[in-house]
Design an enzyme around this catalytic site. Structure first.
Site, PDB file in Angstrom:
ATOM      1  N   TYR A 198      -8.890  -0.697  16.316  1.00 45.26           N
ATOM      2  CA  TYR A 198     -10.152  -0.347  15.657  1.00 45.26           C
ATOM      3  C   TYR A 198      -9.988   0.284  14.279  1.00 45.26           C
ATOM      4  CZ  TYR A 198      -9.225   3.936  18.413  1.00 45.26           C
ATOM      5  OH  TYR A 198      -8.655   5.021  19.014  1.00 45.26           O
ATOM      6  N   LYS A 215     -19.601   4.194  12.601  1.00 44.71           N
ATOM      7  CA  LYS A 215     -18.752   4.386  11.423  1.00 44.71           C
ATOM      8  C   LYS A 215     -19.439   3.840  10.177  1.00 44.71           C
ATOM      9  CE  LYS A 215     -14.657   3.587  14.252  1.00 44.71           C
ATOM     10  NZ  LYS A 215     -13.481   2.741  14.507  1.00 44.71           N
ATOM     11  N   CYS A 263      -6.243   2.988  66.979  1.00 42.03           N
ATOM     12  CA  CYS A 263      -5.349   2.668  68.095  1.00 42.03           C
ATOM     13  C   CYS A 263      -5.240   3.790  69.121  1.00 42.03           C
ATOM     14  CB  CYS A 263      -3.961   2.299  67.581  1.00 42.03           C
ATOM     15  SG  CYS A 263      -3.023   3.717  67.008  1.00 42.03           S
ATOM     16  N   LYS A 308     -22.391  10.060  22.768  1.00 35.25           N
ATOM     17  CA  LYS A 308     -21.945  10.031  24.169  1.00 35.25           C
ATOM     18  C   LYS A 308     -23.141   9.859  25.091  1.00 35.25           C
ATOM     19  CE  LYS A 308     -17.518  11.829  24.639  1.00 35.25           C
ATOM     20  NZ  LYS A 308     -17.038  12.647  25.699  1.00 35.25           N
ATOM     21  N   SER A 310     -10.074  13.364  15.351  1.00 31.12           N
ATOM     22  CA  SER A 310     -10.922  13.194  16.518  1.00 31.12           C
ATOM     23  C   SER A 310     -12.335  12.899  16.004  1.00 31.12           C
ATOM     24  CB  SER A 310     -10.835  14.495  17.294  1.00 31.12           C
ATOM     25  OG  SER A 310     -11.634  14.452  18.406  1.00 31.12           O
ATOM     26  N   LEU A 311     -13.276  12.732  16.886  1.00 34.71           N
ATOM     27  CA  LEU A 311     -14.639  12.424  16.451  1.00 34.71           C
ATOM     28  C   LEU A 311     -15.609  13.490  16.922  1.00 34.71           C
ATOM     29  CD1 LEU A 311     -14.794   8.644  17.376  1.00 34.71           C
ATOM     30  CD2 LEU A 311     -14.905   9.572  15.067  1.00 34.71           C
ATOM     31  N   CYS A 315      -6.005   8.566  66.450  1.00 37.21           N
ATOM     32  CA  CYS A 315      -6.342   7.499  65.512  1.00 37.21           C
ATOM     33  C   CYS A 315      -7.579   6.745  65.996  1.00 37.21           C
ATOM     34  CB  CYS A 315      -5.170   6.541  65.365  1.00 37.21           C
ATOM     35  SG  CYS A 315      -5.585   5.065  64.432  1.00 37.21           S
ATOM     36  N   CYS A 369      -0.011   0.331  65.397  1.00 36.39           N
ATOM     37  CA  CYS A 369      -1.443   0.473  65.100  1.00 36.39           C
ATOM     38  C   CYS A 369      -1.933  -0.748  64.320  1.00 36.39           C
ATOM     39  CB  CYS A 369      -1.678   1.743  64.289  1.00 36.39           C
ATOM     40  SG  CYS A 369      -3.381   1.932  63.749  1.00 36.39           S
ATOM     41  N   ASP A 376     -15.464  14.781  32.164  1.00 35.04           N
ATOM     42  CA  ASP A 376     -15.674  14.800  30.718  1.00 35.04           C
ATOM     43  C   ASP A 376     -16.916  15.616  30.369  1.00 35.04           C
ATOM     44  OD1 ASP A 376     -13.529  13.223  30.621  1.00 35.04           O
ATOM     45  OD2 ASP A 376     -14.547  11.420  29.883  1.00 35.04           O
ATOM     46  N   GLU A 428     -19.344   0.652  17.490  1.00 34.88           N
ATOM     47  CA  GLU A 428     -18.310   0.133  18.393  1.00 34.88           C
ATOM     48  C   GLU A 428     -18.380   0.899  19.708  1.00 34.88           C
ATOM     49  OE1 GLU A 428     -14.594   0.891  16.443  1.00 34.88           O
ATOM     50  OE2 GLU A 428     -15.128  -0.293  14.666  1.00 34.88           O
ATOM     51  N   CYS A 467      -1.556   8.360  61.232  1.00 36.61           N
ATOM     52  CA  CYS A 467      -1.499   7.836  62.588  1.00 36.61           C
ATOM     53  C   CYS A 467      -0.032   7.574  62.926  1.00 36.61           C
ATOM     54  CB  CYS A 467      -2.295   6.536  62.653  1.00 36.61           C
ATOM     55  SG  CYS A 467      -1.891   5.551  64.087  1.00 36.61           S
ATOM     56  N   LYS A 488     -17.222   3.183  22.486  1.00 36.96           N
ATOM     57  CA  LYS A 488     -16.149   4.181  22.501  1.00 36.96           C
ATOM     58  C   LYS A 488     -15.256   3.857  23.691  1.00 36.96           C
ATOM     59  CE  LYS A 488     -15.329   9.071  21.792  1.00 36.96           C
ATOM     60  NZ  LYS A 488     -14.179   9.255  22.671  1.00 36.96           N
ATOM     61  N   ASP A 500     -12.486   4.164  26.433  1.00 33.99           N
ATOM     62  CA  ASP A 500     -11.959   5.331  27.124  1.00 33.99           C
ATOM     63  C   ASP A 500     -10.537   5.080  27.576  1.00 33.99           C
ATOM     64  OD1 ASP A 500     -12.128   7.893  27.856  1.00 33.99           O
ATOM     65  OD2 ASP A 500     -13.361   7.577  29.641  1.00 33.99           O
TER      66      ASP A 500
HETATM   67  S1  IVH Z   1     -12.023   5.628  15.453  1.00 33.91           S
HETATM   68  C1  IVH Z   1     -11.461   9.354  12.946  1.00 33.91           C
HETATM   69  N1  IVH Z   1     -13.031   3.941  17.158  1.00 33.91           N
HETATM   70  O1  IVH Z   1     -12.084   8.410  20.254  1.00 33.91           O
HETATM   71  C2  IVH Z   1     -11.634   8.071  13.653  1.00 33.91           C
HETATM   72  N2  IVH Z   1     -12.026   5.904  18.007  1.00 33.91           N
HETATM   73  O2  IVH Z   1     -12.555  11.227  19.431  1.00 33.91           O
HETATM   74  C3  IVH Z   1     -11.188   8.154  15.074  1.00 33.91           C
HETATM   75  N3  IVH Z   1     -12.022   6.048  20.431  1.00 33.91           N
HETATM   76  O3  IVH Z   1      -8.822   9.389  19.593  1.00 33.91           O
HETATM   77  C4  IVH Z   1     -10.825   6.894  15.663  1.00 33.91           C
HETATM   78  N4  IVH Z   1     -13.040   4.150  20.792  1.00 33.91           N
HETATM   79  O4  IVH Z   1      -9.180   7.627  21.361  1.00 33.91           O
HETATM   80  C5  IVH Z   1     -12.401   5.106  16.995  1.00 33.91           C
HETATM   81  N5  IVH Z   1     -13.960   2.345  18.553  1.00 33.91           N
HETATM   82  C6  IVH Z   1     -13.329   3.496  18.389  1.00 33.91           C
HETATM   83  C7  IVH Z   1     -12.936   4.297  19.468  1.00 33.91           C
HETATM   84  C8  IVH Z   1     -12.288   5.499  19.236  1.00 33.91           C
HETATM   85  C9  IVH Z   1     -12.492   5.213  21.342  1.00 33.91           C
HETATM   86  C10 IVH Z   1     -11.383   7.324  20.752  1.00 33.91           C
HETATM   87  C11 IVH Z   1      -9.998   7.443  20.236  1.00 33.91           C
HETATM   88  C12 IVH Z   1      -9.969   8.664  19.410  1.00 33.91           C
HETATM   89  C13 IVH Z   1     -11.162   9.386  19.927  1.00 33.91           C
HETATM   90  C14 IVH Z   1     -11.745  10.271  18.848  1.00 33.91           C
END
Ligand code: IVH
Length: 691
Positions: free
Chosen positions: A237, A302, A423, A326, A86-87, A420, A443, A37, A120, A438, A122, A124
């Site tokens: 969420y 948020k 064995c 992050k 996305s964020l 091995c 074994c 990542d 919150e 092996c 994040k 994964d």
């Molecule tokens: S809120 C626009 N809340 O992050 C708001 N996302 O980069 C987006 N993710 O696709 C969603 N934990 O897979 C939100 N507590 C959380 C999250 C979360 C993980 C991930 C999610 C989303 C990605 C956005």
């Protein structure tokens, strides 16, 4: 790095885009990432910086402007009513302050205002959207590219409650609105990830790189039954009610409502006043996150007030009301002391890298395994190297790369042993294979593990025959294959259970325990009446896990037919690919293996293809299917019922126990109602299958 200092920005932009697209494909479509990542984020940031410095190079379709993850063609497409965004990522305090300042500026708040945020972890995993109509789960999809997702409804139905988790509720509690869209993350807990990878490795498969990929790979299966075997969780969420943008006043209220409707929300979430409190929470979580049952690589921040959110709106890809902080990747430098080959239960030799202990992601790491020789060569790891080490998905120790600039010349390569280490048998690497194996059929390294699997609850279910006892049997040379288990003399079982003698009793013959040995022999006796799927799984055929064993049992219905099946016949079985077919065929053609099966049968083991489950809601029941089922075909539904000991009949009568009514069920449903026969819909039926 030289390549990153390329003089021609246009060329570099093109290269970055190509690399990001390639990485996206590997990550989102293949569920097998090629970058960490952190590396991916570096590429993305470099691209964003170049585009900002050279606006003429920015394009609409740049990865910086669209949500990654093209939906796969394998699934039906679902268009999200509201795009799943996305964020934006931040990594420093300054960037967090910038986010907060922008929020306050856009809302016209005074300089000293401290807006309320919800922080919150994040998660994964894999983002999904669940649609509920009148409180009933009707459709579920992955995020895909944000606009088009993949229809994984049937798979999501199998995300059931495990432990304290509620999973994806089929029906909502309380007062759901007419239509509710719930968004959240499907994830795999760290402990389940570890167990799953171990099983995959035992079957000679390619393990998942991290829990996120394991969750995605498990959910994005064409056959929901495979998903059903994976212990996935769902954490909600976000939620949307069409036509009621402000269904709630705050995000915090929304989360609370989600729990009352029957969802899990994250208990770790916190409502905080002002960005300073958010930073404190982030610092608190920096270490605490490693104690959480699942992976988190950051904190999502948020804006709590939903009217403010509406006013802030979104840019092309990211909302302006939220941001993801992050954490820096957890990587440490350490020294490779030794490399050796460990022999697994299927005889696969895996290179183990012993390093000076270092603390990473909340635990001390002193060794890392590499999947195979190729990986070791590719990564070019030498004994005596300084290496960068991390834990994949915060769990599995992994060597990222050697620090070649620190080499002194005293490092030496590790050569795979020709025999091995356990064995002494020859080790071979078959053409096209990635691993050394092996060849010793007896074994001990393999035998203990194989006996364990054979006796395990999900295989022959020999109560009481655990790891230690298996090890004892192998060490004492009492058992050289499965069949010999049934021939161990009673006295030997007694000896196995006798406690180590105290000093003063040395010399005297210890008292031999009667009860434990009797119980074990009884358990062995009981295990003989088993089901074909359990038996096939118990044999430990490479590539054949529980799900494949069930498929094979259903298809062949008899051990003999399975043993004699040609590669083509195996290939004709649903869900069996060429590699698995080849492995199974190689196993069944090995005379030793056939002999073991023969001797098991001779010992009285009776794998029954029919009576596969004597318990459960379908056992001994007559079931009628009517109407269309969305999640599975009529044939599959029939097979599932039969596998659970039920009978499927074509017409409803007084003898019918249950009617499964799908879409547009007609006269049979009416007849069932008339006779007072129990009727269930598809959702309930699927829930019963999971029982
Ligand atoms: S809120 C626009 N809340 O992050 C708001 N996302 O980069 C987006 N993710 O696709 C969603 N934990 O897979 C939100 N507590 C959380 C999250 C979360 C993980 C991930 C999610 C989303 C990605 C956005």
């Amino acid at each position: 790095m030289a390549e990153e200092e390329s003089a021609d920005p246009a060329a570099r932009v093109a290269e970055l885009r190509a690399r990001i697209r390639e990485a996206d494909h590997a990550y989102y479509v293949l569920d097998q990432p090629i970058h960490s990542d952190a590396e991916y984020d570096r590429l993305m940031r470099e691209l964003a910086a170049l585009e900002a410095a050279h606006p003429e190079l920015a394009t609409e379709d740049s990865p910086t402007r669209r949500v990654s993850g093209a939906p796969s063609e394998r699934f039906l497409r679902v268009v999200h009513r509201e795009p799943m965004l996305s964020l934006g990522n931040v990594q420093t305090d300054a960037e967090l302050d910038e986010f907060d300042a922008r929020v306050r500026r856009l809302l016209g708040l005074p300089g000293d205002a401290r807006p309320a945020y919800v922080a919150e972890p994040k998660l994964d995993g894999l983002a999904v959207e669940l649609v509920y109509e009148e409180g009933v789960f009707v459709r579920g999809s992955t995020r895909g590219d944000g606009v088009n997702g993949e229809d994984v409804t049937a798979n999501l139905r199998t995300v059931g409650g495990i432990g304290a988790n509620r999973g994806v509720p089929a029906r909502l509690a309380g007062d759901p609105p007419p239509r509710l869209e719930v968004r959240g993350e499907v994830l795999l807990q760290k402990k389940h990830f570890e167990a799953m990878n171990q099983q995959i490795l035992r079957q000679g498969g390619e393990p998942f790189a991290n829990p996120r990929n394991a969750a995605a790979g498990s959910l994005r299966q064409l056959d929901w039954r495979v998903t059903a075997t994976r212990p996935l969780s769902f954490i909600a969420y976000e939620a949307l009610v069409p036509g009621a943008e402000l269904a709630w006043r705050t995000h915090w209220e929304k989360l609370d409502h989600l729990t009352r409707l029957g969802f899990d929300t994250n208990p770790v979430n916190r409502r905080l006043e002002g960005i300073a409190a958010v930073k404190a929470f982030r610092d608190e979580m920096a270490d605490a996150r490693f104690q959480l049952p699942y992976d988190t690589d950051g904190v999502v921040v948020k804006v709590d007030d939903l009217d403010w959110r509406r006013r802030l709106g979104a840019a092309s890809k990211f909302p302006r009301w939220a941001v993801a902080f992050k954490y820096p990747p957890q990587e440490e430098e350490t020294l490779v002391r030794e490399i050796w080959a460990s022999v697994g239960r299927t005889g696969v030799l895996t290179p183990v890298v012993e390093v000076n202990p270092v603390r990473i992601s909340g635990a001390v790491v002193s060794r890392a395994t590499l999947h195979n020789e190729d990986e070791m060569r590719r990564k070019d790891i030498l004994v005596g190297d300084w290496v960068l080490i991390r834990r994949a998905g915060e769990v599995i120790p992994e060597v990222v790369k050697p620090l070649k600039e620190r080499r002194t010349g005293a490092e030496r390569p590790f050569t795979f042993p020709a025999t091995c280490p356990v064995c002494g048998a020859k080790v071979v690497r078959e053409e096209g294979e990635k691993v050394w194996r092996c060849t010793g059929a007896a074994c001990p390294a393999q035998l203990v593990g194989r006996l364990r699997q054979f006796a395990s609850r999900r295989a022959m279910d020999v109560d009481g025959l655990g790891e230690k006892l298996c090890q004892y049997l192998v060490d004492r040379g009492l058992v050289k294959d499965f069949a010999e288990l049934y021939g161990v003399p009673f006295e030997e079982w007694q000896r196995a259970f006798s406690r180590p003698r105290k000093k003063e009793e040395a010399g005297e013959e210890p008292e031999l325990p009667e009860k434990a040995a009797t119980n074990l022999v009884a358990a062995l006796e009981r295990s003989k009446a088993t089901t074909l799927r359990r038996f096939v799984f118990a044999l430990g055929v490479p590539q054949v896990g529980e799900a494949t064993a069930a498929t094979l049992a259903r298809h062949f219905g008899d051990v003999g037919r399975l043993l004699d099946a040609s590669e083509d016949a195996l290939l004709a079985v649903r869900d069996i690919g060429p590699e698995t077919a080849r492995e199974i065929r190689a196993w069944t053609q090995e005379p030793q293996n056939r002999r073991v099966v023969e001797r098991l049968l001779a010992a009285g083991v009776r794998p029954d293809p029919e009576q596969l489950d004597a318990r459960g809601p379908f056992a001994g029941k007559t079931v009628v299917l009517t109407g269309g089922l969305a999640g599975l075909s009529r044939d599959d539904a029939k097979a599932e019922i039969e596998r659970r000991g039920g009978k499927v009949s074509g017409s409803v009568s007084r003898k019918t126990d249950l009617v499964v009514a799908g879409e547009d069920a007609g006269s049979k449903l009416a007849k069932a109602r008339e006779l007072g026969v129990r009727v269930v819909d598809e959702t309930q039926f699927l829930a019963m299958l999971r029982e």
